[in-house]
Design a protein around this motif. Structure first.
Motif, PDB file in Angstrom:
ATOM      1  N   THR A  27      -1.600 -17.106  -0.911  1.00 39.01           N
ATOM      2  CA  THR A  27      -1.267 -17.891   0.279  1.00 39.01           C
ATOM      3  C   THR A  27      -0.808 -16.981   1.418  1.00 39.01           C
ATOM      4  OG1 THR A  27       0.980 -18.254  -0.556  1.00 39.01           O
ATOM      5  CG2 THR A  27      -0.645 -19.962  -1.025  1.00 39.01           C
ATOM      6  N   SER A  28      -1.159 -15.716   1.335  1.00 37.24           N
ATOM      7  CA  SER A  28      -0.775 -14.764   2.372  1.00 37.24           C
ATOM      8  C   SER A  28      -1.521 -15.048   3.669  1.00 37.24           C
ATOM      9  CB  SER A  28      -1.081 -13.333   1.920  1.00 37.24           C
ATOM     10  OG  SER A  28      -2.484 -13.151   1.824  1.00 37.24           O
ATOM     11  N   ALA A  29      -1.074 -14.422   4.737  1.00 31.21           N
ATOM     12  CA  ALA A  29      -1.705 -14.605   6.047  1.00 31.21           C
ATOM     13  C   ALA A  29      -3.170 -14.181   6.024  1.00 31.21           C
ATOM     14  CB  ALA A  29      -0.938 -13.816   7.107  1.00 31.21           C
ATOM     15  N   THR A  30      -3.462 -13.117   5.283  1.00 31.34           N
ATOM     16  CA  THR A  30      -4.843 -12.627   5.198  1.00 31.34           C
ATOM     17  C   THR A  30      -5.751 -13.668   4.558  1.00 31.34           C
ATOM     18  OG1 THR A  30      -4.095 -10.342   5.025  1.00 31.34           O
ATOM     19  CG2 THR A  30      -6.330 -10.821   4.265  1.00 31.34           C
ATOM     20  N   ARG A  32      -5.222 -16.881   4.303  1.00 29.70           N
ATOM     21  CA  ARG A  32      -5.290 -18.076   5.147  1.00 29.70           C
ATOM     22  C   ARG A  32      -6.230 -17.864   6.342  1.00 29.70           C
ATOM     23  NH1 ARG A  32      -1.548 -22.157   4.473  1.00 29.70           N
ATOM     24  NH2 ARG A  32       0.099 -21.841   2.922  1.00 29.70           N
ATOM     25  N   LYS A  33      -6.146 -16.723   6.970  1.00 33.27           N
ATOM     26  CA  LYS A  33      -7.013 -16.457   8.127  1.00 33.27           C
ATOM     27  C   LYS A  33      -8.480 -16.422   7.721  1.00 33.27           C
ATOM     28  CE  LYS A  33      -3.654 -14.007  11.025  1.00 33.27           C
ATOM     29  NZ  LYS A  33      -3.256 -12.706  11.629  1.00 33.27           N
ATOM     30  N   GLU A  81      -3.733 -22.050   8.648  1.00 38.23           N
ATOM     31  CA  GLU A  81      -3.204 -20.703   8.906  1.00 38.23           C
ATOM     32  C   GLU A  81      -1.691 -20.645   8.700  1.00 38.23           C
ATOM     33  OE1 GLU A  81      -6.222 -18.558  12.100  1.00 38.23           O
ATOM     34  OE2 GLU A  81      -4.336 -19.430  12.811  1.00 38.23           O
ATOM     35  N   ALA A  82      -1.027 -21.779   8.826  1.00 39.23           N
ATOM     36  CA  ALA A  82       0.435 -21.804   8.778  1.00 39.23           C
ATOM     37  C   ALA A  82       0.942 -21.779   7.338  1.00 39.23           C
ATOM     38  CB  ALA A  82       0.961 -23.039   9.493  1.00 39.23           C
ATOM     39  N   THR A  83       2.047 -21.088   7.118  1.00 40.48           N
ATOM     40  CA  THR A  83       2.581 -20.932   5.760  1.00 40.48           C
ATOM     41  C   THR A  83       3.141 -22.223   5.192  1.00 40.48           C
ATOM     42  OG1 THR A  83       4.720 -20.246   6.677  1.00 40.48           O
ATOM     43  CG2 THR A  83       3.134 -18.502   6.130  1.00 40.48           C
TER      44      THR A  83
END
Length: 535
Positions: free
Chosen positions: A54-57, A59-60, A87-89
């Protein structure tokens, strides 16, 4: 909308494993993570939030893939907002999946998605600080064309006849104009019929592949609810999954874990049916028109029914360079889903949940959060006219779910003006023979066998007489029996659940655009009971 409910176990259509799961039997708790109650989602959110998937990478990448897939799709503002929100955590998904059945296939396609939409909505109301996105995962990499190339409408099988190979999502929609001609003839006139015809035409005649057509169709039906449709057969998503595929190719991780779990599950109960069997390598290789298993023999890797071969080193190079050419099978697909989505819960049918329970230790072994498992909504739809007929014939919901012979026997006994139940007489006989056994024991024990034989003979004789009397009454009441069985056959086509047979078009013809909102309003995914809905 009037509705009744039955426990799933009372219907007789769900396995002992699923019924025991719904009862939260202690013996099954090792095979899943958390049972899907509203309060358990808080802990699931916390656990999934700590996952590197679920990291930013991740998600993007997910959002980038979805935006590309939706680039030419006319969808709702809510669906686009949901895609961007990923994109949001603090955004998570509620996912269901299904094959690319022609024109959605059986009704439970709708019930799966309705379950996901309603659960996401319920979670948002309960946990307002988080976002919950309903996702439909298209099984674009399946190659079982014969399972998806038809739908049932008005008692007919409307089928797409063609040869096919490889991943079904990439199949050309060429030839579906002929299917539309057949479908249109059976639709008849009217606004609702026109919508169904136009929707089929726009989906399958204006899109080049089955994946694009199915995305259009699901979006048309559910975009107002913010549904996000994903095709995971994408290079960028496969690259996120690459470490797990490498581990699978060279360490046979899934085989060891799933095989052990399957054996443990079988030991809990002999009634539990193992749904899937792992292979040493649980990946396919896919190219245009090809989806075949990868196997290892004597240190060499090859693709069955092709000339493709690799050493371990060259196979790793192929994986690094072309991850999109590697396709998870039924064992690995759930893991792939949970790696690329910030998912909390998977919603599926009984068979699906059964094989998910074979995967718990596999998830633990590779360090991926195991999702909550929710049995999708199930429903029996009937009209006001059918409801009045049921009431007039005094047929209860419990009666309807009986198998045909049991249904007829029960109703004939109920409406007959004579008693067709010899259980009282059988009890009386057994009491008499109990006394005879006592006499035999104090006189000559050798008579016990003779007494037993006589008891069996007379009990069997009573059963035979009861059967003959029941048969005679069935004939005498044949008109009532015919009406009852005809009504049951309407609601249980081919003596199976309506949702596993009938296409949504049959109900859309009568109810039009009100059909899906009515299902959304009526079906509660956390209620975990079978619904009988009067439209």
């Amino acid at each position: 909308m009037h509705q009744d409910h039955l426990p799933f176990k009372s219907t007789g259509y769900f396995s002992s494993l699923i019924c025991d799961y719904l009862d939260q039997k202690q013996e099954l708790k090792a095979f899943y993570n958390r049972f899907p109650t509203l309060e358990h989602f808080e802990a699931q959110v916390k656990e999934k939030s700590l996952s590197n998937t679920t990291s930013a990478t991740f998600r993007k990448t997910l959002v980038s893939v979805l935006e590309a897939q939706y680039a030419t799709v006319e969808t709702s503002a809510l669906t686009r907002e949901n895609i961007k929100a990923l994109e949001a955590t603090h955004t998570f998904t509620i996912t269901t999946g299904h094959q690319l059945n022609l024109f959605t296939g059986p009704l439970y396609f709708l019930y799966k998605i309705v379950s996901a939409i309603n659960l996401a909505k319920t979670l948002k109301a309960t946990y307002p600080d988080f976002n919950f996105v309903p996702v439909y995962w298209m099984a674009t990499e399946d190659h079982d064309f014969d399972e998806i190339n038809y739908f049932n409408f008005k008692g007919k099988k409307i089928q797409w006849n063609r040869t096919a190979s490889g991943a079904v999502g990439e199949l050309s929609t060429e030839g579906l104009d002929k299917v539309l001609e057949v479908f249109a003839r059976d639709l008849g006139p009217g606004h609702n019929a026109a919508f169904l015809k136009d929707t089929f035409e726009a989906a399958y005649l204006e899109h080049d592949t089955l994946a694009d057509a199915t995305r259009y169709l699901a979006n048309t039906l559910f975009k107002v609810y913010g549904l996000v449709v994903i095709d995971a057969n994408a290079t960028e998503l496969k690259r996120l999954f690459l470490p797990y595929m490498r581990k699978e190719l060279f360490e046979t991780t899934a085989f060891k874990a799933v095989d052990a779990t399957s054996k443990a599950l079988s030991q809990v109960s002999s009634q539990y049916k193992i749904q899937v069997n792992p292979r040493p390598i649980n990946l396919f290789y896919i190219t245009a028109g090809v989806r075949e298993r990868i196997v290892e023999e004597n240190g060499m890797f090859k693709v069955l029914h092709t000339t493709l071969t690799w050493t371990a080193a060259t196979l790793e190079e192929e994986l690094e360079k072309y991850p999109e050419r590697f396709s998870p099978n039924v064992i690995m697909r759930p893991l792939y889903q949970e790696v690329v989505l910030p998912n909390l819960c998977y919603i599926g049918g009984g068979g699906e949940l059964a094989y998910w329970m074979q995967l718990k230790s596999y998830f633990d072994t590779v360090g991926v959060t195991y999702p909550m498992l929710l049995l999708r909504n199930s429903a029996l739809l009937h009209t006001e006219k059918q409801a009045k007929q049921l009431e007039k014939m005094e047929i209860t919901p419990e009666d309807l779910f009986l198998k045909r012979d049991h249904f007829v026997n029960k109703k004939v006994r109920a409406i007959s003006n004579i008693a067709i139940d010899f259980s009282e007489q059988q009890a009386h006989l057994k009491a008499q023979f109990k006394a005879l056994y006592a006499v035999a024991e104090v006189t000559d024990a050798s008579f016990l066998g003779a007494v037993k034989a006589q008891e069996v003979k007379q009990i069997q004789g009573l059963a035979y007489l009861e059967k003959r009397l029941l048969k005679a009454q069935k004939y005498k009441l044949k008109d009532q029996v015919a009406r009852m069985t005809a009504l049951q056959a309407e609601l249980f086509p081919n003596e199976s659940l309506q949702e596993r047979n009938t296409n949504f078009a049959a109900f859309y013809l009568d109810h039009g655009p009100a059909l899906i909102p009515a299902l959304i309003a009526a079906l509660n995914p956390l209620q975990q009971e079978f619904s009988i809905l009067r439209l």
